[in-house]
Design an enzyme around this catalytic site. Sequence first.
Site, PDB file in Angstrom:
ATOM      1  CE  LYS A   1     -38.653  41.082 -48.059  1.00  0.00           C
ATOM      2  NZ  LYS A   1     -37.830  41.126 -46.859  1.00  0.00           N
TER       3      LYS A   1
ATOM      4  CB  ALA B   1     -38.246  38.665 -41.968  1.00  0.00           C
TER       5      ALA B   1
ATOM      6  CB  THR C   1     -48.601  29.071 -37.863  1.00  0.00           C
ATOM      7  OG1 THR C   1     -49.476  30.195 -37.852  1.00  0.00           O
ATOM      8  CG2 THR C   1     -49.241  27.916 -38.596  1.00  0.00           C
TER       9      THR C   1
ATOM     10  CE1 TYR D   1     -36.845  49.216 -41.673  1.00  0.00           C
ATOM     11  CE2 TYR D   1     -37.168  51.542 -41.199  1.00  0.00           C
ATOM     12  CZ  TYR D   1     -37.258  50.477 -42.064  1.00  0.00           C
ATOM     13  OH  TYR D   1     -37.771  50.665 -43.318  1.00  0.00           O
TER      14      TYR D   1
HETATM   15  P1  ATR Z   1     -42.240  38.709 -43.161  1.00  0.00           P
HETATM   16  O1  ATR Z   1     -41.853  38.624 -44.593  1.00  0.00           O
HETATM   17  O2  ATR Z   1     -42.069  40.074 -42.560  1.00  0.00           O
HETATM   18  O3  ATR Z   1     -41.592  37.677 -42.324  1.00  0.00           O
HETATM   19  P2  ATR Z   1     -44.610  37.128 -43.164  1.00  0.00           P
HETATM   20  O4  ATR Z   1     -43.986  36.185 -44.121  1.00  0.00           O
HETATM   21  O5  ATR Z   1     -46.042  37.488 -43.348  1.00  0.00           O
HETATM   22  O6  ATR Z   1     -43.824  38.490 -43.130  1.00  0.00           O
HETATM   23  O7  ATR Z   1     -44.385  36.525 -41.696  1.00  0.00           O
HETATM   24  C1  ATR Z   1     -44.868  37.127 -40.581  1.00  0.00           C
HETATM   25  C2  ATR Z   1     -44.365  36.382 -39.325  1.00  0.00           C
HETATM   26  O8  ATR Z   1     -44.903  37.091 -38.212  1.00  0.00           O
HETATM   27  C3  ATR Z   1     -44.871  34.964 -39.216  1.00  0.00           C
HETATM   28  O9  ATR Z   1     -43.948  34.210 -38.494  1.00  0.00           O
HETATM   29  C4  ATR Z   1     -46.168  35.153 -38.425  1.00  0.00           C
HETATM   30  O10 ATR Z   1     -46.572  34.004 -37.711  1.00  0.00           O
HETATM   31  P3  ATR Z   1     -47.569  32.934 -38.394  1.00  0.00           P
HETATM   32  O11 ATR Z   1     -46.707  32.022 -39.207  1.00  0.00           O
HETATM   33  O12 ATR Z   1     -48.225  32.280 -37.273  1.00  0.00           O
HETATM   34  O13 ATR Z   1     -48.528  33.748 -39.243  1.00  0.00           O
HETATM   35  C5  ATR Z   1     -45.699  36.199 -37.458  1.00  0.00           C
HETATM   36  N1  ATR Z   1     -46.817  36.922 -36.854  1.00  0.00           N
HETATM   37  C6  ATR Z   1     -47.577  37.857 -37.471  1.00  0.00           C
HETATM   38  N2  ATR Z   1     -48.483  38.334 -36.602  1.00  0.00           N
HETATM   39  C7  ATR Z   1     -48.289  37.705 -35.430  1.00  0.00           C
HETATM   40  C8  ATR Z   1     -48.895  37.770 -34.136  1.00  0.00           C
HETATM   41  N3  ATR Z   1     -49.890  38.616 -33.895  1.00  0.00           N
HETATM   42  N4  ATR Z   1     -48.416  36.980 -33.160  1.00  0.00           N
HETATM   43  C9  ATR Z   1     -47.387  36.147 -33.392  1.00  0.00           C
HETATM   44  N5  ATR Z   1     -46.767  36.027 -34.598  1.00  0.00           N
HETATM   45  C10 ATR Z   1     -47.213  36.791 -35.591  1.00  0.00           C
END
Ligand code: ATR
Length: 508
Positions: free
Chosen positions: A303, A369, A390, A454
């Site tokens: 995105k 998202a 993060t 979902y």
């Molecule tokens: P999306 O478009 O679905 O939001 P994304 O931009 O890759 O996908 O974002 C993923 C989100 O899930 C981020 O907030 C990520 O946290 P980080 O910023 O620390 O990467 C979070 N996320 C993904 N895996 C995670 C995990 N195992 N534990 C906690 N947060 C996670």
Amino acid sequence: MSKKGKPKICICLSGKTIEENLRILERYRAVVDYVELRADCLEPSERFNIRSFPEKAQLPCILTIRRKQDGGNFEDGEGVRLVLFAKALSFPKPDAKANYAFVDLEDDFRTPVIEEACHTFGTRIVRSHYFHDGIPENFGAAYEQIAQEDDEIPKLVVNPQSSADFIRFLEWAIRVPKREHLLIATGAYGIVSRVLAWRFGSMWTYASPLHSGMEIAAPGHFDPFDLRNIYNFDLVNEQTELYSLIGQHSILASLSPYLHNKAFREMGKDALLVPTPVDSFADGLKILELLGGKGAAITVPFKEDVLPFLAFHSTDVKRIGACNTLVRRGDAWAGYNTDADGFERSLLEFLGKQDLSGCRATIIGAGGAAKSIALALFRKGARCLVLNRTYSAGRDLARKYNFLYSHLDDRASDLISEYSDILVQATSVGMREELDPISFYEFKGSEVVFDLIYHPSKTLLLKRAEEAGCRVLNGYKMLCYQAAGQYKLWMDEPPPDIYAQLEQPKFS
Ligand code: ATR
């Protein structure tokens, strides 16, 4: 496109007995056009009964005895295979339906006695060539080789290992002169060649009876009912306008094609949304452009990658920094974001409210998202806390709207308690495994908990919240409403009610 003007489906039957195959065929008879008997999957004793299959099946039949090295199960050597072909094709009956309509013979299986029998008895030869490991540079030469006989049907099968591989195949397939042939790319990268077999000039697409529990006969097969009900195989034609769903392999579980294609059908739109799993957004766009597509739905993780390709960015795209919808405007692409609106509508509907002033909400996550969620909550007047693994990403998002932020661990427990009218889970945690990103937080029971996931329809977080007495909601309605926004942009008219009415299907 086949003669009757609609794409055809060939069901591959890979049962152990003829009877099992016929039983499954009965369930699919109304939605398939051809039947392939994969005789190599039959128990050895059953293989001697293959001659009777076409008469019992009462549909045009293809006989295939696929060798192990070509991805099948047959290991008994070429001599035995020859005998089986001879047995199946001999003693033709006056009623053509009682004979095999087609036989699949590999490029290196040139056996005059079998070919002679085919010519005499009216069985057409499908001349196949398989590339199982990727797509070699000179794959076009293999096609030339199998396309030499006018009365045969060349069938080229490749196995792309990347979206770049698939693009090479697509570029070639678009240029190759149309004739009765079958051009197939297997696996997830090749999905487009199966859903759009008709655009490749293929006489039919192969499908497996997956909903009946039969094993998939080749990687990338759909169930025939899904080809009819999700990919509108009974409606699409050469003029159908194409839209892509661009994402990674996980999009194969997305409900977007189901929703949009149902809406297109209901509104009489000659349009189709096709999943396009790719390694990069650039590859997805290339495929869309090669197919002459009119728009796209863009999902994780592209995105943000789409932004440099846009000639026009909507206000939401600029504010969120992400785009989920592409619309063709002349020679260029316009980018929109319908996620914030979709989230807002589903949340307000669930709460029975018009706005969220006075509400305190926690957003878990700071990715694409979460950025849409933050904008929507801000617009509706909620005060929010952003938690993210993060820390810096959570901080950057929170600062945009003057929200609070914290670490995503037990240090945040007390703060969540203060921002607990609504909890929105916007990470991917819980999608693939039973994990709960705020397992450290104890629910009071008064929270509304919204998990954007979902699939599964109830994550561990939602289960735990529900047990504690909370009202819970998954991301299905948001998906529907952001999709309704996409329809409006693509079709330039109000979306049909179907987006609000379609229940989440059981299979998700
Ligand atoms: P999306 O478009 O679905 O939001 P994304 O931009 O890759 O996908 O974002 C993923 C989100 O899930 C981020 O907030 C990520 O946290 P980080 O910023 O620390 O990467 C979070 N996320 C993904 N895996 C995670 C995990 N195992 N534990 C906690 N947060 C996670």
